[in-house]
Design an enzyme around this catalytic site. Structure first.
Site, PDB file in Angstrom:
ATOM      1  N   LYS A   1       0.855  -1.179   0.000  1.00 33.47           N
ATOM      2  CA  LYS A   1       0.000   0.000   0.000  1.00 33.47           C
ATOM      3  C   LYS A   1       0.896   1.235   0.000  1.00 33.47           C
ATOM      4  O   LYS A   1       1.678   1.442   0.933  1.00 33.47           O
ATOM      5  CB  LYS A   1      -0.891  -0.024   1.234  1.00 33.47           C
ATOM      6  CG  LYS A   1      -1.820   1.172   1.332  1.00 33.47           C
ATOM      7  CD  LYS A   1      -2.775   0.986   2.501  1.00 33.47           C
ATOM      8  CE  LYS A   1      -3.685   2.172   2.667  1.00 33.47           C
ATOM      9  NZ  LYS A   1      -4.603   1.981   3.796  1.00 33.47           N
TER      10      LYS A   1
ATOM     11  N   LYS B   1      -2.064  -1.563  -4.017  1.00 34.30           N
ATOM     12  CA  LYS B   1      -2.943  -0.406  -3.943  1.00 34.30           C
ATOM     13  C   LYS B   1      -2.132   0.880  -3.993  1.00 34.30           C
ATOM     14  O   LYS B   1      -1.145   0.965  -3.285  1.00 34.30           O
ATOM     15  CB  LYS B   1      -3.711  -0.496  -2.619  1.00 34.30           C
ATOM     16  CG  LYS B   1      -4.593   0.674  -2.319  1.00 34.30           C
ATOM     17  CD  LYS B   1      -5.173   0.535  -0.939  1.00 34.30           C
ATOM     18  CE  LYS B   1      -5.937   1.800  -0.622  1.00 34.30           C
ATOM     19  NZ  LYS B   1      -6.379   1.865   0.725  1.00 34.30           N
TER      20      LYS B   1
END
Ligand code: PBG
Length: 322
Positions: free
Chosen positions: A194, A247
């Site tokens: 992330k 992500k």
């Protein structure tokens, strides 16, 4: 060599369909949903036109509409009425997410997989993803709270828990707690990779999870790094992650490709709020053809290596795929 090799021969009608390498289906989609504990009616999210925060009283019906489109899974985000310094509403058995899971499972049972975001930022007064001391986000004391949160979600009926806080050891802490609690069949989808991305802006407005000081760069990844992503994934697999996530999606397709090629494990991509906002805004202005641009983007994410895509366009895409 030309003219024996003519690539355009493969692009004729029907032949084009025969040689297509990647296909997007409704089974690839996961729809993110927001639940507001103190809300009495749906509230449209300011920077994500077409997306809503739903009150607890409506969440099961909304989830049912998603399931009826053939979408296999949702991921839930909660906006609690009460925040504090230890995120206690996150692991309250009567918390907003726990109540939402129970309502959805009551209505739909196995017809829809319920994934829950396991993070503390929405539940903390300061909006960071862990315990804070002297403006530092502490890793190890946070793990226990994440584990408690994940177990409370599993108790309420969650099928998959998805830790998103980028704390070291979070997957191990959660896996251990789930096993101890008898939840050996509950999966972990780890937000393994992330990035500290500006594309989360609209989400933070929606989830009221903006931070009071600093930024998330001491725990989320540097957008400049790629090798580091592989180390994150390797660790999370070793700690027991069933599915790993990259992500955001569109600006990080190279990372997605590397992760899938290197490890070959079930891989999710999260096409985040800012990606939705970009496509939506340009479409609303008439600058892009929404359906074509969205479907091309989702296909590209899948082609890069995603087995599943978390996207705010899931409902539209499922309709368009019919
Ligand atoms: C919570 C969380 C965030 C997102 C998913 N889980 C926000 C953040 O890390 O600041 C972003 C999702 C999106 O932008 O669509 N930690």
């Amino acid at each position: 060599m030309f003219p024996t090799s003519r690539m355009r021969r493969l692009r004729q009608p029907k032949i084009r369909d025969l040689v297509r390498e990647t296909e997007l289906t409704h089974n690839d989609l996961i729809y993110p949903m927001f639940v507001g504990e103190g809300d009495a009616k749906p509230i449209e999210i300011k920077f994500m036109p077409g997306q809503f925060r739903y009150p607890l009283s409506m969440i099961a019906d909304e989830a049912k509409a998603v399931a009826e489109l053939g979408i296999p899974a949702i991921i839930l985000f909660g906006i609690p009425s009460r925040k504090d310094e230890v995120g206690s509403s996150a692991y309250d058995s009567n918390g907003v997410i726990q109540k939402a899971i129970m309502a959805i499972k009551d209505e739909l049972g196995d017809e829809l997989l319920v994934i829950t975001d396991v993070c503390l930022c929405e539940y903390m007064t300061h909006g960071h993803c862990g315990i804070v001391e002297n403006k530092k986000i502490l890793n190890d004391p946070t793990l226990e709270l994440l584990a408690k949160t994940a177990v409370s979600h599993a108790q309420a009926g969650a099928d998959i828990v998805a830790p998103s806080g980028m704390m070291d050891g979070m997957v191990d802490a959660i896996r251990t707690a789930l096993e101890d609690g008898g939840f050996q069949d509950t999966l972990i989808m780890s937000y393994a990779v992330k990035y500290a991305s500006s594309f989360y802006g609209p989400f933070r407005e929606a989830a009221e999870s903006g931070y009071a000081f600093g930024d998330r760069s001491t725990y989320q990844m540097d957008p400049a790094n790629s090798d580091e992503a592989l180390r994150e994934v390797e660790l999370d697999i070793a700690e027991g992650a069933d599915i790993v996530m990259v992500k955001p999606a569109l600006p990080y397709l190279d990372i997605l490709y590397r992760v899938k090629s290197e490890f070959g494990v079930p891989t999710a991509a999260y096409s985040v709020s800012g990606e939705y906002a970009m496509l939506k805004a340009a479409s609303q202005k008439g600058w892009l053809d929404e359906k074509a641009a969205v479907m091309e983007s989702l296909l590209a994410i899948k082609r890069a290596g995603a087995d599943m895509i978390l996207t705010y366009f899931a409902k539209d895409a499922a309709e368009w795929l019919k």
